[in-house]
Design a protein around this motif. Sequence first.
Motif, PDB file in Angstrom:
ATOM      1  N   GLN A 158       0.841  -1.215   0.000  1.00 56.29           N
ATOM      2  CA  GLN A 158       0.000   0.000   0.000  1.00 56.29           C
ATOM      3  C   GLN A 158       0.871   1.258   0.000  1.00 56.29           C
ATOM      4  O   GLN A 158       0.607   2.219  -0.720  1.00 56.29           O
ATOM      5  CB  GLN A 158      -0.872   0.040   1.258  1.00 56.29           C
ATOM      6  N   LYS A 159       1.903   1.222   0.809  1.00 59.15           N
ATOM      7  CA  LYS A 159       2.761   2.408   0.911  1.00 59.15           C
ATOM      8  C   LYS A 159       3.508   2.660  -0.395  1.00 59.15           C
ATOM      9  O   LYS A 159       3.668   3.802  -0.829  1.00 59.15           O
ATOM     10  CB  LYS A 159       3.746   2.245   2.060  1.00 59.15           C
ATOM     11  N   LEU A 160       3.961   1.573  -1.006  1.00 54.06           N
ATOM     12  CA  LEU A 160       4.686   1.732  -2.275  1.00 54.06           C
ATOM     13  C   LEU A 160       3.757   2.278  -3.350  1.00 54.06           C
ATOM     14  O   LEU A 160       4.140   3.125  -4.161  1.00 54.06           O
ATOM     15  CB  LEU A 160       5.278   0.393  -2.734  1.00 54.06           C
ATOM     16  N   GLU A 161       2.510   1.799  -3.354  1.00 57.00           N
ATOM     17  CA  GLU A 161       1.561   2.280  -4.370  1.00 57.00           C
ATOM     18  C   GLU A 161       1.353   3.791  -4.221  1.00 57.00           C
ATOM     19  O   GLU A 161       1.403   4.536  -5.194  1.00 57.00           O
ATOM     20  CB  GLU A 161       0.216   1.527  -4.241  1.00 57.00           C
ATOM     21  N   ALA A 162       1.139   4.222  -2.979  1.00 60.62           N
ATOM     22  CA  ALA A 162       0.920   5.659  -2.739  1.00 60.62           C
ATOM     23  C   ALA A 162       2.179   6.452  -3.096  1.00 60.62           C
ATOM     24  O   ALA A 162       2.120   7.528  -3.695  1.00 60.62           O
ATOM     25  CB  ALA A 162       0.557   5.878  -1.274  1.00 60.62           C
ATOM     26  N   ASN A 163       3.313   5.874  -2.740  1.00 60.12           N
ATOM     27  CA  ASN A 163       4.579   6.535  -2.994  1.00 60.12           C
ATOM     28  C   ASN A 163       4.836   6.681  -4.503  1.00 60.12           C
ATOM     29  O   ASN A 163       5.211   7.746  -4.994  1.00 60.12           O
ATOM     30  CB  ASN A 163       5.677   5.712  -2.316  1.00 60.12           C
ATOM     31  N   PHE A 164       4.624   5.602  -5.221  1.00 59.59           N
ATOM     32  CA  PHE A 164       4.844   5.631  -6.675  1.00 59.59           C
ATOM     33  C   PHE A 164       3.897   6.631  -7.337  1.00 59.59           C
ATOM     34  O   PHE A 164       4.283   7.353  -8.258  1.00 59.59           O
ATOM     35  CB  PHE A 164       4.640   4.233  -7.274  1.00 59.59           C
ATOM     36  N   ALA A 165       2.638   6.665  -6.865  1.00 61.13           N
ATOM     37  CA  ALA A 165       1.659   7.596  -7.457  1.00 61.13           C
ATOM     38  C   ALA A 165       2.143   9.037  -7.250  1.00 61.13           C
ATOM     39  O   ALA A 165       1.994   9.892  -8.124  1.00 61.13           O
ATOM     40  CB  ALA A 165       0.294   7.400  -6.812  1.00 61.13           C
ATOM     41  N   GLY A 166       2.748   9.290  -6.097  1.00 63.27           N
ATOM     42  CA  GLY A 166       3.261  10.627  -5.814  1.00 63.27           C
ATOM     43  C   GLY A 166       4.424  11.015  -6.719  1.00 63.27           C
ATOM     44  O   GLY A 166       4.512  12.144  -7.204  1.00 63.27           O
ATOM     45  N   TRP A 167       5.325  10.087  -6.964  1.00 60.42           N
ATOM     46  CA  TRP A 167       6.541  10.410  -7.738  1.00 60.42           C
ATOM     47  C   TRP A 167       6.334  10.347  -9.251  1.00 60.42           C
ATOM     48  O   TRP A 167       7.109  10.939 -10.005  1.00 60.42           O
ATOM     49  CB  TRP A 167       7.685   9.462  -7.364  1.00 60.42           C
ATOM     50  N   LYS A 168       5.313   9.606  -9.693  1.00 61.12           N
ATOM     51  CA  LYS A 168       5.160   9.338 -11.142  1.00 61.12           C
ATOM     52  C   LYS A 168       5.246  10.626 -11.997  1.00 61.12           C
ATOM     53  O   LYS A 168       6.084  10.705 -12.904  1.00 61.12           O
ATOM     54  CB  LYS A 168       3.839   8.601 -11.388  1.00 61.12           C
ATOM     55  N   PRO A 169       4.410  11.649 -11.679  1.00 63.51           N
ATOM     56  CA  PRO A 169       4.486  12.850 -12.532  1.00 63.51           C
ATOM     57  C   PRO A 169       5.850  13.534 -12.467  1.00 63.51           C
ATOM     58  O   PRO A 169       6.314  14.083 -13.476  1.00 63.51           O
ATOM     59  CB  PRO A 169       3.393  13.771 -11.968  1.00 63.51           C
ATOM     60  N   VAL A 170       6.488  13.468 -11.334  1.00 61.07           N
ATOM     61  CA  VAL A 170       7.804  14.125 -11.176  1.00 61.07           C
ATOM     62  C   VAL A 170       8.833  13.421 -12.051  1.00 61.07           C
ATOM     63  O   VAL A 170       9.573  14.044 -12.822  1.00 61.07           O
ATOM     64  CB  VAL A 170       8.258  14.071  -9.691  1.00 61.07           C
ATOM     65  N   VAL A 171       8.845  12.092 -11.934  1.00 64.92           N
ATOM     66  CA  VAL A 171       9.819  11.307 -12.702  1.00 64.92           C
ATOM     67  C   VAL A 171       9.581  11.492 -14.193  1.00 64.92           C
ATOM     68  O   VAL A 171      10.514  11.731 -14.969  1.00 64.92           O
ATOM     69  CB  VAL A 171       9.729   9.815 -12.294  1.00 64.92           C
ATOM     70  N   GLU A 172       8.324  11.413 -14.591  1.00 64.67           N
ATOM     71  CA  GLU A 172       8.017  11.522 -16.032  1.00 64.67           C
ATOM     72  C   GLU A 172       8.329  12.919 -16.567  1.00 64.67           C
ATOM     73  O   GLU A 172       8.803  13.056 -17.689  1.00 64.67           O
ATOM     74  CB  GLU A 172       6.567  11.120 -16.278  1.00 64.67           C
ATOM     75  N   SER A 173       8.112  13.937 -15.734  1.00 63.11           N
ATOM     76  CA  SER A 173       8.409  15.305 -16.208  1.00 63.11           C
ATOM     77  C   SER A 173       9.904  15.494 -16.441  1.00 63.11           C
ATOM     78  O   SER A 173      10.323  16.388 -17.161  1.00 63.11           O
ATOM     79  CB  SER A 173       7.904  16.336 -15.204  1.00 63.11           C
ATOM     80  N   MET A 174      10.714  14.631 -15.811  1.00 59.41           N
ATOM     81  CA  MET A 174      12.165  14.742 -16.019  1.00 59.41           C
ATOM     82  C   MET A 174      12.653  13.714 -17.036  1.00 59.41           C
ATOM     83  O   MET A 174      13.849  13.480 -17.177  1.00 59.41           O
ATOM     84  CB  MET A 174      12.894  14.564 -14.681  1.00 59.41           C
ATOM     85  N   GLY A 175      11.719  13.069 -17.709  1.00 55.66           N
ATOM     86  CA  GLY A 175      12.084  12.123 -18.772  1.00 55.66           C
ATOM     87  C   GLY A 175      12.452  10.742 -18.256  1.00 55.66           C
ATOM     88  O   GLY A 175      13.012   9.933 -18.988  1.00 55.66           O
ATOM     89  N   GLY A 176      12.130  10.442 -17.010  1.00 58.56           N
ATOM     90  CA  GLY A 176      12.472   9.135 -16.442  1.00 58.56           C
ATOM     91  C   GLY A 176      11.283   8.194 -16.430  1.00 58.56           C
ATOM     92  O   GLY A 176      10.162   8.570 -16.753  1.00 58.56           O
TER      93      GLY A 176
END
Length: 426
Positions: A158-176
Amino acid sequence: MPALVVVGAQWGDEGKGKVVDLYTPFADLVVRYAGGANAGHTLVVRGEKVILHLIPSGILHEGQNCVIAQGTVLDPAVLLQEIAALEQRGVSVRGRLLISDRAHVVLPVHKLVDELTEAKSGGKIGTTKRGIGPTYQDKAARRGVRFGDLQRPELLRQKLEANFAGWKPVVESMGGTLPDLEAVLAQYVDFAKQLAGFVSDTGVVVGEAVKRGDRILLEGAQGTMLDLDHGTYPYVTSSSAVSGGACTGAGIGPTAITKVIGISKAYATRVGGGPFPSELFGEEGDALRKAGHEFGSTTGRPRRCGWIDAPALRLAVRVNGMDEIALTKLDVLTGRDEIRICVAYEQNGQRLLEPPYEGWDDLRPVYETFPGWKEPIGGCRTRAELPENARRYLARLEELVGCRIGIVSVGPDREETADLVDPFGR
Ligand code: IMP
């Protein structure tokens, strides 16, 4: 109830490892309270080199109990490597090392974000790329994974899912691209199995030690000028590297701390970007780097080198409540015709005795110059045995920063130390 904090008084790499190693035989418990695998101590164990980033070097002393407390951020892969490296060399770790269930865990996404952010800024801060900043970011954002969570796979998912959802836009905005969640989950569940025996409510363990009156050695990481609140922001690390960090990081009250020793080199170094007013460039900087073997033990990067900076040390004395300085690497200055101390900064015609809030580009270091010494000092075991010019240098430094110098390190070996006394004894 003697609790002693050993804290870096400069930009990290001050030689805390050697000082902690010298003090450990006097302690009942060694506690690391901040930072993560960005720190590094190179140690020689039975003739072989071992680099410890997370486990306190106190572990090398037989029977010594060590704690990695909740102020730290832990990369389980690094922890396991260190445990394996120590065990391979015959150092027992199990039963002597306790790790806080509340310490935050470094995830692959943290290292990815650290790298992408550095790449995007052209290496502005020059982090160690160990995921330290993003892990503390998650802690503050209240979506971090704690070491205790690893033992509960459903909660971890559960924690990883919430964590990944939080970082996804950040990572993608940097091309990762985010790593695969299932793979990360499987890897961390496996880490958890291997580390299960180390998890502990270390706040209670340290609290009981305080109550018993045990001698506790609280080991800081990095240094005051890299502290998130007091350092050269934003060119800092993301944790509380000062002595106050020992209270929040280890879970003890300020009244439990009986002494603070700040470690400083006899000159100054810095790794990564950021202000360094007394930096030496060209041949002068190279010579000091070579003499002091100033290359990072975590990243191998050459360290920037310069003269000792009294304004920065004054800040360190003030914010850490330093009782004394342990001065390291004095021998590196041997053989010089002249030695300098940056006694103040000048900015727009004003003399500053402590680092300013901003305006570093307009700063000029003000120096006092001292005659050097040529005699080798590795054999000196008391300050009185040091050459006169070295003693004059130390006395002036004490006067300038308003703090006495206790032990003086005159070489890399344990024995090469002047004025070593039981730090809990006074
Ligand atoms: P981070 O801690 O990896 O985020 O890096 C932030 C800044 O602190 C960079 O300038 C690093 O070079 C510096 N830094 C972090 N840990 C250490 C250390 O143990 N010694 C010296 N510098 C460090």
